[in-house]
Design an enzyme around this catalytic site. Structure first.
Site, mmCIF file in Angstrom:
data_model
loop_
_atom_site.group_PDB
_atom_site.id
_atom_site.type_symbol
_atom_site.label_atom_id
_atom_site.label_comp_id
_atom_site.label_asym_id
_atom_site.label_seq_id
_atom_site.Cartn_x
_atom_site.Cartn_y
_atom_site.Cartn_z
ATOM 1 N N TYR A 277 -1.740 127.074 -30.246
ATOM 2 C CA TYR A 277 -2.008 125.683 -31.043
ATOM 3 C C TYR A 277 -0.198 125.355 -30.300
ATOM 4 O O TYR A 277 0.321 125.814 -31.734
ATOM 5 C CB TYR A 277 -3.352 125.474 -31.529
ATOM 6 C CG TYR A 277 -4.162 125.868 -31.157
ATOM 7 C CD1 TYR A 277 -4.846 124.228 -30.669
ATOM 8 C CD2 TYR A 277 -5.444 126.340 -31.318
ATOM 9 C CE1 TYR A 277 -6.155 124.970 -30.329
ATOM 10 C CE2 TYR A 277 -6.665 126.977 -31.467
ATOM 11 C CZ TYR A 277 -6.878 125.709 -29.866
ATOM 12 O OH TYR A 277 -8.424 125.716 -29.518
ATOM 13 N N LYS B 104 9.745 121.402 -34.047
ATOM 14 C CA LYS B 104 10.318 122.118 -34.216
ATOM 15 C C LYS B 104 9.909 122.989 -33.990
ATOM 16 O O LYS B 104 10.168 124.583 -33.034
ATOM 17 C CB LYS B 104 10.414 122.983 -35.437
ATOM 18 C CG LYS B 104 11.132 123.841 -36.283
ATOM 19 C CD LYS B 104 11.201 123.516 -37.816
ATOM 20 C CE LYS B 104 11.920 125.532 -38.302
ATOM 21 N NZ LYS B 104 11.744 125.390 -39.644
ATOM 22 N N LYS C 86 10.341 126.053 -29.557
ATOM 23 C CA LYS C 86 10.233 127.558 -29.273
ATOM 24 C C LYS C 86 9.252 128.238 -28.560
ATOM 25 O O LYS C 86 9.196 128.735 -27.669
ATOM 26 C CB LYS C 86 9.887 128.026 -30.854
ATOM 27 C CG LYS C 86 10.223 127.348 -32.121
ATOM 28 C CD LYS C 86 9.915 128.064 -33.178
ATOM 29 C CE LYS C 86 10.390 127.765 -34.259
ATOM 30 N NZ LYS C 86 10.162 128.848 -35.324
ATOM 31 N N ARG D 272 -4.604 119.149 -26.068
ATOM 32 C CA ARG D 272 -6.270 119.072 -26.695
ATOM 33 C C ARG D 272 -6.223 117.780 -27.288
ATOM 34 O O ARG D 272 -4.956 117.124 -27.916
ATOM 35 C CB ARG D 272 -5.914 120.392 -27.559
ATOM 36 C CG ARG D 272 -7.788 119.776 -29.003
ATOM 37 C CD ARG D 272 -7.879 121.345 -29.502
ATOM 38 N NE ARG D 272 -6.969 120.861 -30.265
ATOM 39 C CZ ARG D 272 -7.626 122.052 -31.288
ATOM 40 N NH1 ARG D 272 -8.754 122.640 -31.432
ATOM 41 N NH2 ARG D 272 -6.408 121.861 -32.793
ATOM 42 N N GLU E 287 -18.342 123.929 -30.730
ATOM 43 C CA GLU E 287 -18.283 123.307 -31.874
ATOM 44 C C GLU E 287 -19.362 123.489 -33.112
ATOM 45 O O GLU E 287 -19.545 123.275 -34.301
ATOM 46 C CB GLU E 287 -16.997 122.903 -32.411
ATOM 47 C CG GLU E 287 -15.509 123.241 -31.687
ATOM 48 C CD GLU E 287 -14.648 121.703 -31.639
ATOM 49 O OE1 GLU E 287 -13.613 122.507 -33.275
ATOM 50 O OE2 GLU E 287 -14.021 121.465 -31.484
ATOM 51 N N ASP F 76 -15.520 125.371 -37.301
ATOM 52 C CA ASP F 76 -16.173 123.961 -37.081
ATOM 53 C C ASP F 76 -17.654 124.649 -36.948
ATOM 54 O O ASP F 76 -18.226 124.277 -37.277
ATOM 55 C CB ASP F 76 -15.199 122.767 -36.609
ATOM 56 C CG ASP F 76 -14.404 121.906 -35.881
ATOM 57 O OD1 ASP F 76 -14.926 121.356 -37.679
ATOM 58 O OD2 ASP F 76 -13.554 122.367 -35.912
ATOM 59 N N ILE G 150 -2.608 130.900 -33.075
ATOM 60 C CA ILE G 150 -1.829 130.283 -34.113
ATOM 61 C C ILE G 150 -0.918 130.118 -34.973
ATOM 62 O O ILE G 150 0.223 129.746 -35.316
ATOM 63 C CB ILE G 150 -2.655 129.562 -35.475
ATOM 64 C CG1 ILE G 150 -3.446 131.382 -36.826
ATOM 65 C CG2 ILE G 150 -4.289 129.390 -35.548
ATOM 66 C CD1 ILE G 150 -4.354 130.477 -37.769
ATOM 67 N N HIS G 151 -0.091 131.625 -34.161
ATOM 68 C CA HIS G 151 0.688 132.085 -34.589
ATOM 69 C C HIS G 151 1.511 132.875 -33.565
ATOM 70 O O HIS G 151 0.644 133.439 -33.182
ATOM 71 C CB HIS G 151 1.248 132.850 -36.548
ATOM 72 C CG HIS G 151 1.900 133.278 -37.117
ATOM 73 N ND1 HIS G 151 3.276 134.123 -36.764
ATOM 74 C CD2 HIS G 151 2.756 132.251 -37.533
ATOM 75 C CE1 HIS G 151 4.394 134.191 -37.940
ATOM 76 N NE2 HIS G 151 3.970 132.608 -38.045
ATOM 77 N N ASP H 222 -23.093 147.217 -6.679
ATOM 78 C CA ASP H 222 -24.105 146.091 -6.873
ATOM 79 C C ASP H 222 -22.450 144.625 -7.322
ATOM 80 O O ASP H 222 -21.406 145.380 -7.149
ATOM 81 C CB ASP H 222 -25.472 145.120 -7.913
ATOM 82 C CG ASP H 222 -24.867 146.029 -9.688
ATOM 83 O OD1 ASP H 222 -23.423 146.023 -9.229
ATOM 84 O OD2 ASP H 222 -25.328 145.548 -10.127
#
Length: 336
Positions: A46, A53, A57, A105, A166, A202, A268-269, A316
């Site tokens: 994200y 900034k 990256k 998103r 969620e 959530d 997240i990092h 299978d």
């Protein structure tokens, strides 16, 4: 004699299945398509759409998929800035050489912010190829999204869609909601559902659960989620590991998720990316197994033989599909 006849009756449809060419007997589930290009999403990172900034990256971080966020990662008074930045990124082709997926998103439909997100982000000739819809709850929401996308894009575009589960209600209704997506696609909706994401924070808030590092409170919900997603051949994206400084815990949960059937994980990092992507990558041994299995299957098909064993196991269709998916993932990773 009765037992023998019963056994023959049981085996007959299996033998019939394997005696026909693959393209004549393979049932299509969801959006499964042997010729469809596979988009790896082992780590989905994200990036707030208002934070230049962090945006700058993106090229150096190496995740399979980056999500420019308009939702939870952006404060309410910065939403317009995020929309404007995201539109600028795509219109000016700022990451045109990026090998990773660059998606967006949007805000949830029930928030009242989604319409403005779509109108801004999808404006102009260049826009994201993938959208993430958070907090999918009802068929009515999906109907609205289909109509809105058609009014903005027409029916000549087919944007990739990733939905988020969620809440308890969404998890219980997940099968019907996914099925409704495919019904809308059959009716010409300008999106192609590719993946589902489990929004654990959530979800825990909704059911009143307390988050723990081991995520024991989410065992059932994760298993239910991945089962629904895989039943429709969707990629299944696992929960965020909140403590980004705990690399051992991240590795443990990532391996656990891969073993459960998830195809990727939210991060997240930047420090989480490498560990997560390694955990969700097929090993060399697994790739070799898949390659030999598919080769053996093709040889049996060409010789007109039906059911066969491989490494001592009866093969299978689900196992064959698993092998093909492993090779598809490996080939796509090699291209990157």
């Amino acid at each position: 004699m009765l037992k023998t006849n019963a056994l023959k009756k049981f085996l007959f449809p299996i033998r019939q299945c394997f005696s026909k060419p693959l393209n004549m007997r393979l049932i299509t589930y969801g959006n499964e398509n042997a010729t469809k290009k596979y988009t790896p999403r082992r780590a989905m990172m994200y990036v707030p759409g208002n934070d230049w900034k962090k945006i700058n990256k993106i090229s150096s971080m190496g995740a399979d998929s980056f999500i420019l966020d308009c939702e939870d990662g952006v404060a309410l008074n910065r939403k317009d800035e995020a929309r404007s930045n995201i539109q600028k990124i795509f219109q000016e082709k700022m990451f045109s050489v990026l090998k990773s997926e660059l998606s967006v998103r949007i805000n949830s439909i029930e928030s009242g912010l989604c319409k403005k997100d779509l109108e801004t982000i999808l404006k102009g000739p260049i826009f994201p190829s993938t959208l993430h819809l958070p907090k999918m709850e009802t068929k009515v929401q999906l109907d609205w999204l289909a109509q809105e996308l058609e009014s903005l894009l027409g029916k000549n575009h087919n944007i990739k869609l990733i939905v988020f589960v969620e809440s308890a209600r969404a998890l219980l209704d997940m099968k019907e909601l996914i099925q409704h997506c495919f019904t809308l696609m059959d009716q010409g909706a300008p999106f192609n559902l590719e993946a589902a994401v489990f929004g654990s924070d959530d979800f825990c808030a909704d059911i009143g659960a307390t988050r723990t590092p081991e995520a024991k409170e989410l065992i059932y919900s994760r298993q239910h989620f991945v089962t629904c997603a895989k039943a429709y051949r969707l990629q299944a994206i696992d929960l965020v590991y909140i403590n980004f400084k705990d690399m051992d815990g991240l590795l443990r949960q990532s391996v656990e998720g891969a073993q459960m059937g998830f195809t990727g994980k939210q991060v997240i990092h930047p420090s989480q990316i490498e560990i997560v992507q390694q955990a969700f990558s097929p090993s060399k041994e697994k790739i070799q197994w898949a390659r030999e299995l598919v080769q053996s299957f093709d040889e049996h098909q060409q010789s007109g033989k039906g059911a066969f064993t491989f490494h001592g196991n009866m093969i299978d269709m689900p196992l064959l599909l698993q092998a093909r998916n492993i090779l598809k993932m490996a080939d796509r990773l090699d291209q990157n």
